[in-house]
Design an enzyme around this catalytic site. Structure first.
Site, short mmCIF file in Angstrom:
data_model
loop_
_atom_site.label_atom_id
_atom_site.label_comp_id
_atom_site.label_asym_id
_atom_site.label_seq_id
_atom_site.Cartn_x
_atom_site.Cartn_y
_atom_site.Cartn_z
CE LYS A 1 -2.22 1.74 11.55
NZ LYS A 1 -2.82 0.98 10.42
CD GLU B 1 -1.00 0.74 3.60
OE1 GLU B 1 -1.32 1.91 3.36
OE2 GLU B 1 -1.25 0.14 4.67
#
Length: 303
Positions: free
Chosen positions: A157, A23
């Protein structure tokens, strides 16, 4: 809207070779300069070391590209105000001829359009804390449910609601397995405290799962790859930084796309830059595993 596939990537796909999508949001929004460009190039180098072709995904001048050249990477690393593009933003970036850094969702979507089946990132987006009121849930989850790409990541996360994210992935029917673990990683932390039903014990086993995914014709899957415990962020320091970050969110009224960059920045401040070093290790660790799985998949399929 067409997708431009770099010649090297197209050639590898045509001969059944190993290709790994990467990405670009981490380049424009995830890391400070000049670390962002250096890490992007290092991740591509690791993919090559393991016998695969890197295909960093981004939008340049309104054109979605699967496989960015070094000049494209420099553009995304050094130009100011590069938009962060999820899948829904792609038509507008195209219409305006805009550059853009692709999120996990947009990267998976574009990679799949090109025929790339394995994608390495740092952490997946997920359900944000307080989502019961804000409805703040990353588009990464819905995209993964419908897009046939295996995402190698360090879980989600730890700034997110990890149990709720796993529940959402289950509801969406997204297969989730740990790599040599039955504990879901928490990005900076080796273990989020959440159990997993499945563990893949080798790159070859992971490759067989990716092939089975394609044979079944379902969406994507998640391979959760934790950092070794000795390389994680100190859990006490992590908890301190997390509390500070969440307090800053409430006080500043930060929402939407700005939440993750804000919290990552606060983590860097609170940990004296250690979270940045852990973030780098995560990205490189996942790039290496994804490349090994891609190489195993190519060997399995005779590429």
């Amino acid at each position: 809207m067409g997708v431009e596939v770099r010649e090297e990537v197209a050639g590898a796909l045509a001969r059944g070779g190993a290709v790994v999508a990467l990405e670009s949001t981490l380049i424009s929004h995830g890391l400070p300069r000049p670390d962002n460009l250096a890490l992007a190039l290092e991740a591509e180098g690791i993919v090559r070391e393991e016998g695969a072709v890197p295909a960093t995904v981004g939008v340049i001048g309104g054109v979605p590209r699967v496989g960015l050249g070094e000049g494209d990477l420099e553009t995304l690393a050094y130009e100011d105000d590069i938009p962060k593009l999820s899948t829904r933003d792609l038509p507008f970036a195209s219409a305006k001829g805009s550059h853009g850094a692709t999120t996990v969702a947009a990267t998976a979507f574009l990679a799949a359009r090109a025929g790339v089946r394995i994608f390495a990132t740092g952490g997946l987006g997920g359900v944000h804390r307080g989502a019961r009121d804000s409805w703040d849930v990353s588009a990464d989850l819905a995209e993964l449910a419908r897009t046939p790409v295996a995402v190698v990541c360090a879980g989600v996360k730890s700034i997110l609601d990890v149990p709720a994210t796993l529940e959402a992935l289950e509801t969406l029917g997204v297969p989730v397995a740990g790599f040599r673990t039955t504990r879901f990683p928490g990005f900076y932390l080796t273990n989020s405290g959440c159990p997993l039903d499945w563990s893949l014990e080798s790159e070859e086993e992971a490759a067989r799962a990716v092939r089975a995914l394609g044979d079944l014709g379902t969406g994507g899957m998640l391979v959760a790859n934790p950092l070794p415990e000795a390389e994680q962020l100190d859990p006490v320091l992590h908890e301190k930084a997390l509390r500070s970050g969440l307090e800053g969110l409430r006080e500043g009224g930060v929402r939407g796309k700005e939440v993750t960059p804000f919290l990552l920045s606060r983590f860097r401040e609170e940990t004296g830059g250690e979270s940045l070093e852990v973030n780098k290790r995560i990205i490189l660790n996942n790039a290496r595993l994804a490349a090994r799985i891609a190489a195993a998949l190519a060997a399995l399929e005779g590429g």
